[in-house]
Scaffold this motif. Structure first.
Motif, PDB file in Angstrom:
ATOM      1  N   ASN A   1       6.093   7.896 -18.187  1.00 36.15           N
ATOM      2  CA  ASN A   1       6.594   8.491 -16.937  1.00 36.15           C
ATOM      3  C   ASN A   1       7.580   7.758 -16.366  1.00 36.15           C
ATOM      4  OD1 ASN A   1       4.449   6.602 -16.573  1.00 36.15           O
ATOM      5  ND2 ASN A   1       3.894   7.386 -14.727  1.00 36.15           N
ATOM      6  N   THR A   2       8.459   8.326 -15.599  1.00 34.74           N
ATOM      7  CA  THR A   2       9.710   7.467 -15.355  1.00 34.74           C
ATOM      8  C   THR A   2       9.973   7.783 -13.691  1.00 34.74           C
ATOM      9  OG1 THR A   2      11.109   9.182 -15.867  1.00 34.74           O
ATOM     10  CG2 THR A   2      10.939   7.388 -17.459  1.00 34.74           C
ATOM     11  N   THR A   3      10.867   6.989 -13.040  1.00 35.21           N
ATOM     12  CA  THR A   3      11.197   7.374 -11.813  1.00 35.21           C
ATOM     13  C   THR A   3      12.743   7.389 -11.821  1.00 35.21           C
ATOM     14  OG1 THR A   3       9.316   6.218 -10.838  1.00 35.21           O
ATOM     15  CG2 THR A   3      11.009   6.453  -9.466  1.00 35.21           C
ATOM     16  N   GLY A   4      13.184   8.423 -11.113  1.00 35.18           N
ATOM     17  CA  GLY A   4      14.761   8.297 -10.868  1.00 35.18           C
ATOM     18  C   GLY A   4      15.542   8.948 -11.785  1.00 35.18           C
ATOM     19  N   LEU A   5      15.037   9.620 -12.913  1.00 36.00           N
ATOM     20  CA  LEU A   5      16.017  10.411 -13.904  1.00 36.00           C
ATOM     21  C   LEU A   5      16.342  11.587 -13.336  1.00 36.00           C
ATOM     22  CD1 LEU A   5      14.294   9.912 -17.456  1.00 36.00           C
ATOM     23  CD2 LEU A   5      15.593   8.192 -16.236  1.00 36.00           C
TER      24      LEU A   5
ATOM     25  N   ALA B   1      -0.185   5.521   0.941  1.00 37.89           N
ATOM     26  CA  ALA B   1       1.244   5.454   0.360  1.00 37.89           C
ATOM     27  C   ALA B   1       1.039   4.886  -1.098  1.00 37.89           C
ATOM     28  CB  ALA B   1       2.104   4.588   1.046  1.00 37.89           C
ATOM     29  N   THR B   2       1.864   5.155  -2.270  1.00 39.26           N
ATOM     30  CA  THR B   2       1.761   5.004  -3.524  1.00 39.26           C
ATOM     31  C   THR B   2       2.998   4.292  -3.977  1.00 39.26           C
ATOM     32  OG1 THR B   2       2.462   7.106  -4.232  1.00 39.26           O
ATOM     33  CG2 THR B   2       0.145   6.923  -4.062  1.00 39.26           C
ATOM     34  N   LEU B   3       3.116   4.138  -5.360  1.00 36.22           N
ATOM     35  CA  LEU B   3       4.381   3.756  -5.846  1.00 36.22           C
ATOM     36  C   LEU B   3       5.689   4.471  -5.355  1.00 36.22           C
ATOM     37  CD1 LEU B   3       3.450   2.510  -9.409  1.00 36.22           C
ATOM     38  CD2 LEU B   3       4.205   1.047  -7.513  1.00 36.22           C
ATOM     39  N   ASN B   4       5.687   5.928  -5.526  1.00 33.24           N
ATOM     40  CA  ASN B   4       6.755   6.472  -4.940  1.00 33.24           C
ATOM     41  C   ASN B   4       6.784   7.396  -3.817  1.00 33.24           C
ATOM     42  OD1 ASN B   4       8.117   5.642  -7.298  1.00 33.24           O
ATOM     43  ND2 ASN B   4       7.140   6.996  -8.460  1.00 33.24           N
ATOM     44  N   TYR B   5       5.596   7.347  -3.135  1.00 34.09           N
ATOM     45  CA  TYR B   5       5.445   8.140  -1.746  1.00 34.09           C
ATOM     46  C   TYR B   5       4.805   7.575  -0.837  1.00 34.09           C
ATOM     47  CZ  TYR B   5       5.972  11.718  -5.273  1.00 34.09           C
ATOM     48  OH  TYR B   5       6.471  12.365  -6.634  1.00 34.09           O
ATOM     49  N   GLY B   6       5.095   7.893   0.618  1.00 37.73           N
ATOM     50  CA  GLY B   6       4.291   7.406   1.538  1.00 37.73           C
ATOM     51  C   GLY B   6       5.470   6.104   2.144  1.00 37.73           C
ATOM     52  N   GLU B   7       4.871   5.795   3.454  1.00 36.22           N
ATOM     53  CA  GLU B   7       5.763   4.921   4.502  1.00 36.22           C
ATOM     54  C   GLU B   7       5.314   3.424   3.953  1.00 36.22           C
ATOM     55  OE1 GLU B   7       6.903   6.653   8.487  1.00 36.22           O
ATOM     56  OE2 GLU B   7       4.704   6.687   8.269  1.00 36.22           O
ATOM     57  N   VAL B   8       6.283   2.803   3.849  1.00 36.90           N
ATOM     58  CA  VAL B   8       6.108   1.322   3.380  1.00 36.90           C
ATOM     59  C   VAL B   8       7.295   0.408   4.136  1.00 36.90           C
ATOM     60  CG1 VAL B   8       6.190  -0.379   1.529  1.00 36.90           C
ATOM     61  CG2 VAL B   8       5.290   1.909   1.079  1.00 36.90           C
TER      62      VAL B   8
ATOM     63  N   TYR C   1      11.943   0.016 -11.155  1.00 39.96           N
ATOM     64  CA  TYR C   1      10.855   0.680 -10.659  1.00 39.96           C
ATOM     65  C   TYR C   1       9.164   0.125 -11.441  1.00 39.96           C
ATOM     66  CZ  TYR C   1      13.976   3.893  -9.053  1.00 39.96           C
ATOM     67  OH  TYR C   1      15.261   4.458  -8.621  1.00 39.96           O
ATOM     68  N   GLU C   2       8.400   0.006 -10.747  1.00 41.90           N
ATOM     69  CA  GLU C   2       7.011  -0.234 -11.343  1.00 41.90           C
ATOM     70  C   GLU C   2       6.575   1.296 -11.538  1.00 41.90           C
ATOM     71  OE1 GLU C   2       4.827  -3.507 -10.515  1.00 41.90           O
ATOM     72  OE2 GLU C   2       3.684  -3.040 -12.377  1.00 41.90           O
ATOM     73  N   LEU C   3       5.786   1.462 -12.652  1.00 44.65           N
ATOM     74  CA  LEU C   3       5.575   2.843 -12.805  1.00 44.65           C
ATOM     75  C   LEU C   3       4.034   3.051 -12.756  1.00 44.65           C
ATOM     76  CD1 LEU C   3       7.780   3.744 -16.014  1.00 44.65           C
ATOM     77  CD2 LEU C   3       8.299   4.135 -13.474  1.00 44.65           C
ATOM     78  N   GLU C   4       3.679   4.375 -12.407  1.00 48.91           N
ATOM     79  CA  GLU C   4       2.204   4.592 -12.269  1.00 48.91           C
ATOM     80  C   GLU C   4       1.503   4.542 -13.716  1.00 48.91           C
ATOM     81  OE1 GLU C   4       0.375   4.545  -9.268  1.00 48.91           O
ATOM     82  OE2 GLU C   4       1.969   6.043  -8.528  1.00 48.91           O
ATOM     83  N   THR C   5       0.268   3.746 -13.620  1.00 48.10           N
ATOM     84  CA  THR C   5      -0.579   3.714 -14.409  1.00 48.10           C
ATOM     85  C   THR C   5      -1.691   4.156 -14.531  1.00 48.10           C
ATOM     86  OG1 THR C   5      -1.413   1.344 -14.294  1.00 48.10           O
ATOM     87  CG2 THR C   5       0.576   1.784 -15.642  1.00 48.10           C
ATOM     88  N   TYR C   6      -2.595   4.723 -15.445  1.00 55.05           N
ATOM     89  CA  TYR C   6      -3.791   5.509 -15.006  1.00 55.05           C
ATOM     90  C   TYR C   6      -5.030   4.561 -15.318  1.00 55.05           C
ATOM     91  CZ  TYR C   6      -0.304   8.680 -14.562  1.00 55.05           C
ATOM     92  OH  TYR C   6       0.771   9.490 -14.113  1.00 55.05           O
TER      93      TYR C   6
END
Ligand code: GLA
Length: 778
Positions: free
Chosen positions: A673-677, A236-243, A632-637
């Motif tokens: 990068n964003t989440t939810g727009l 699971a990551t910030l936006n995918y998978g079971e938490v 949302y916390e956003l993915e960083t590289y």
């Protein structure tokens, strides 16, 4: 919604389902906790663990009715020791006849209008309550399992009630609030560990066979381990998978246990810490455990986080504060510490008003002989030397300046050198015939005593009535020691203290519903859902350093919404670390919380003052979204960056805080990068307008001057007061689906480059705020 079908129980919220059933011998077996399903046309059997039951020597089972079922090999909804389950269990009881051996079987259930607990905070406005009754017929003891359902927020709150119906006294040695058995999916456990001024450090580890626990024994929820924790499947990551996320609505000693056994089953349980816990129940008495909070999301860490945030805002904090904009405060602690008087405060207020503050909080030192931390705590008489016009006089003057007034209290402790202690030496927590151990020169008052509770209620309320006071900071600055007992068992002390505290908080917040109460315990030493049930926000940490706060706040964000996290802009270098961080960073971090100030404005340099005026405007414009938008916390590289987003409910406005730790040459391209727009809509992206301080460029300033100047000389000093250098222009129009997925690429970071509007000068600990607005011409 709760549904039952034959022996199966299903709890559904908008996005999740929770299923269990009663088996043929009356055990309650847990079936499922995950994405939403329905019972209609559904084979529940498909979800169940089919144990490979060995009837070998290591399995213990019900010999007559259920020879194929070993309690150790199945997920159970509630378990108890000494009948074949060798995992940790949420309950341990004892009485004269049966010793430690109890055997609970399903008796009945009911669904009902939710009822609050007695003396413990209960999340409000649940949709429904399910209660299961389990009974040990021989011992005459009943266990109730309660489930409060919060459909929109995808949360189930659970607690356990023990009822003694027997003539024999019952000892409760352990009573946690729930048990949850899951099938292991390479779970990783995240806990939040810390200490004073370094709260909420995230630690993540893979579960291996064995038991892992976190706890507090300090008397309070504590900064050592927050009661929040999270389990996620490994991928699971910030936006995918079971938490799965968990929390507890309680402010005292707590215990969280996570055990992976040899059958690949994970047991999760939490509640009041059994450390020095021994509650005696006589016939007809019951014991209620605090509510615990459980949620699940298949949308990664951010999904589970949003559930917890929505739940806390909608059902934990007092409803009148939900969606109520929080004021910008100036708190005088780091500005003056104990060294203040009315004229200093009024001067601070005047400056603060210019910089956008709306309320002045007068911190420690306004009462009794409290000129340092060795005297006065416990007293409520105003220090007339410092405040000749009293609180009323100061409050009037502040209101005249257009500022509201807030006041610091620390009602749970006393100094030995205080009138309160002199009058009531027997009110402090101390063990008979032993010298109690001080901490910060203070002792706790014994809140298990009704007269002590009443003393606090009376004095705090009289003070609040004595002047126009709109805000209270309620502090608590030590851990507990020397616990005692009065007309009850020593094993009840810790819990009774918390019940006493809750009575005080409940009375006072009911008496003053319009006063905004802020919790504090040397910062985050008691940041929990129990306190938030009365106080809608908490001072998150005594560390106000712009970089340290990023780590601390990121930890809080896992479980707590931004409206509850009080965050102040302070001076640089920070008092805690002596680290210098840019003024933009200090603002951009505090904006992702309830922003306030904690500094002397006249100690900001001209450049910082100019930026502060600009940035407070930005904050106020977007304050509602910062406080109540979706975070949302956003993915960083790279670990060198941290990105935070808040999004308005209508998804038209999004703010991204972009924070850099250490500047590196030829750094990777910055990505927004964003989440939810809204995926098929265009958005305009822009950076909050920048102005660089020319002093930041050191000797390079000579590139633009006609003659050589000393970068540390008077000319640059004077110039820097009036002249700033423009920042990069990062303005784009982009579709939501681009921002939500790959993201857009920003101008490069400064790397020995020349300054122009295509270069991002970030510097160490630098930060940006991006404003992303729906393009209304869509
Ligand atoms: C604690 C608080 C601070 C301040 C001091 C006053 O440390 O966390 O914010 O109020 O007490 O003594």
């Amino acid at each position: 919604m709760v549904k039952t079908q034959e022996n199966v129980f299903l709890i559904n919220t908008d996005n999740l389902s929770y299923v269990f059933h009663v088996d043929k011998i009356g055990l309650i077996l847990h079936d499922y906790f995950g994405n939403k399903i329905d019972l209609v046309d559904f084979d529940v059997h498909a979800l169940r663990v089919k144990p490979n039951v060995g009837k070998g020597t290591s399995s213990v089972y019900d010999s007559e009715k259920s020879p194929d079922l070993s309690m150790d090999a199945i997920p159970l909804e509630f378990s108890f020791p000494h009948k074949g389950d060798y995992r940790t269990t949420p309950i341990l009881l004892k009485n004269e006849k049966f010793g430690y051996v109890f055997d609970f079987k399903f008796e009945k259930f009911e669904t009902r209008e939710p009822k609050p607990l007695e003396g413990l905070p209960t999340p409000h406005d649940a949709n429904e309550e399910l209660v299961l009754f389990l009974k040990d017929e021989k011992a005459n003891v009943v266990i109730e399992l309660h489930y409060l359902v919060f459909e929109k927020e995808n949360v189930i709150a659970r607690n356990v009630v023990v009822v003694n119906e027997s003539e024999l006294e019952l000892s409760i040695l352990k009573a946690l609030s729930y048990q949850l058995d899951l099938v292991n999916k390479e779970f990783e456990l995240t806990t939040l560990a810390g200490s004073w001024a370094s709260e909420m450090n995230q630690q993540t580890q893979l579960l291996v066979e064995g038991k892992y626990s976190i706890e507090s024994r300090t008397g309070f929820s504590s900064a050592r381990f927050n009661p929040f924790f999270m389990l996620k499947e490994r991928k699971a990551t910030l936006n995918y998978g079971e938490v799965y996320s968990f929390n507890l609505i309680y402010s005292g000693n707590h215990l969280e246990e996570i055990e992976l056994n040899h059958n690949s089953l994970v047991r999760v349980e939490a509640g009041i810490n059994p450390f020095c816990f021994d509650i005696k129940l006589q016939k007809g008495e019951k014991f209620e455990t605090p509510y615990a909070v459980l949620t699940y999301s298949d949308k990664g860490i951010n999904g589970a986080r949003l559930n917890m945030h929505h739940f806390t805002n909608n059902h934990v904090i007092p409803s009148q504060w939900n969606n109520t904009i929080r004021p910008v405060v100036i708190n005088n602690w780091e500005a003056t510490y104990f060294n203040f008087n009315e004229s200093k405060l009024l001067a601070l207020a005047k400056d603060a008003k210019k910089f956008g503050a709306e309320l002045l909080v007068l911190d420690d030192g306004w009462f009794g002989a409290r000129n340092h931390d060795r005297a006065g705590l416990g007293d409520y008489s105003v220090n007339k030397k410092k405040l000749p016009g009293g609180l009323k006089g100061l409050s009037k003057k502040l209101h005249k300046k257009g500022l509201k007034f807030g006041l610091w209290f620390e009602p749970e402790s006393v100094n030995e050198d205080s009138d309160c202690f002199r009058a009531h030496p027997d009110w402090i927590i101390k063990c008979v015939d032993r010298k109690p151990s001080p901490s910060r020169n203070q002792f706790h008052l014994d809140l298990t005593k009704r007269e002590v509770q009443d003393y606090i209620i009376e004095n705090v309320s009289n003070t609040l009535k004595s002047a126009e006071i709109e805000f209270v900071k309620w502090d608590m600055n030590r851990n507990m020691s020397d616990i005692t007992f009065n007309d009850f068992e020593p094993g009840e002390f810790y819990h009774r203290y918390i019940l006493g505290l809750y009575r005080i908080l409940s009375e006072l917040t009911k008496m003053f519903p319009n006063v905004l109460f802020e919790g504090c315990a040397s910062g985050g030493n008691r940041f929990d859902l129990g306190i938030l049930s009365y106080f809608p926000q908490i001072w998150a940490s005594d560390d106000t350093d712009g970089l340290a706060r990023q780590v601390i706040q990121s930890g809080y964000y896992l479980g707590y919404p931004l409206s509850t996290i009080s965050a102040h802009v302070s001076s640089s270098p920070s008092h805690q670390l002596l680290r210098s961080t840019p003024i933009d960073t200090r603002f951009n971090v505090a904006m992702f919380g309830v922003l306030g100030f904690e500094l002397l404005f006249n100690e900001l340099n001209k450049y910082e003052q100019k930026r502060s005026l600009k940035l407070i405007e930005v904050y106020k414009k977007y304050r509602e979204i910062f406080q109540f938008g979706d975070f949302y916390e956003l993915e960083t590289y790279s670990d060198n960056y941290r990105k935070w987003e808040v999004l308005s409910k209508d998804k038209k406005l999004c703010l991204v805080g972009y924070h850099l730790t250490i500047q590196k040459l030829l750094a990777p391209e910055g990505i927004i990068n964003t989440t939810g727009l809204l995926e098929d809509k265009k958005y305009k992206v822009g950076v909050v307008e920048l102005d660089h301080n020319i002093k930041d460029f050191g000797g390079l300033v000579n590139i633009i001057t006609p003659f050589h100047v000393n970068p540390n000389g008077w000319l640059v000093n004077v110039l820097s007061k009036y002249k700033t250098m423009g920042g990069e222009k990062d303005n784009y129009t982009v579709y939501g689906n681009v921002l939500n997925n790959g993201g857009l690429i920003l101008n490069p970071e400064w790397s020995a480059s020349g300054l122009n509007d295509g270069v991002r000068v970030m510097k160490d600990f630098g930060s940006r705020l991006y404003v992303i607005e729906l393009d209304e011409t869509n």
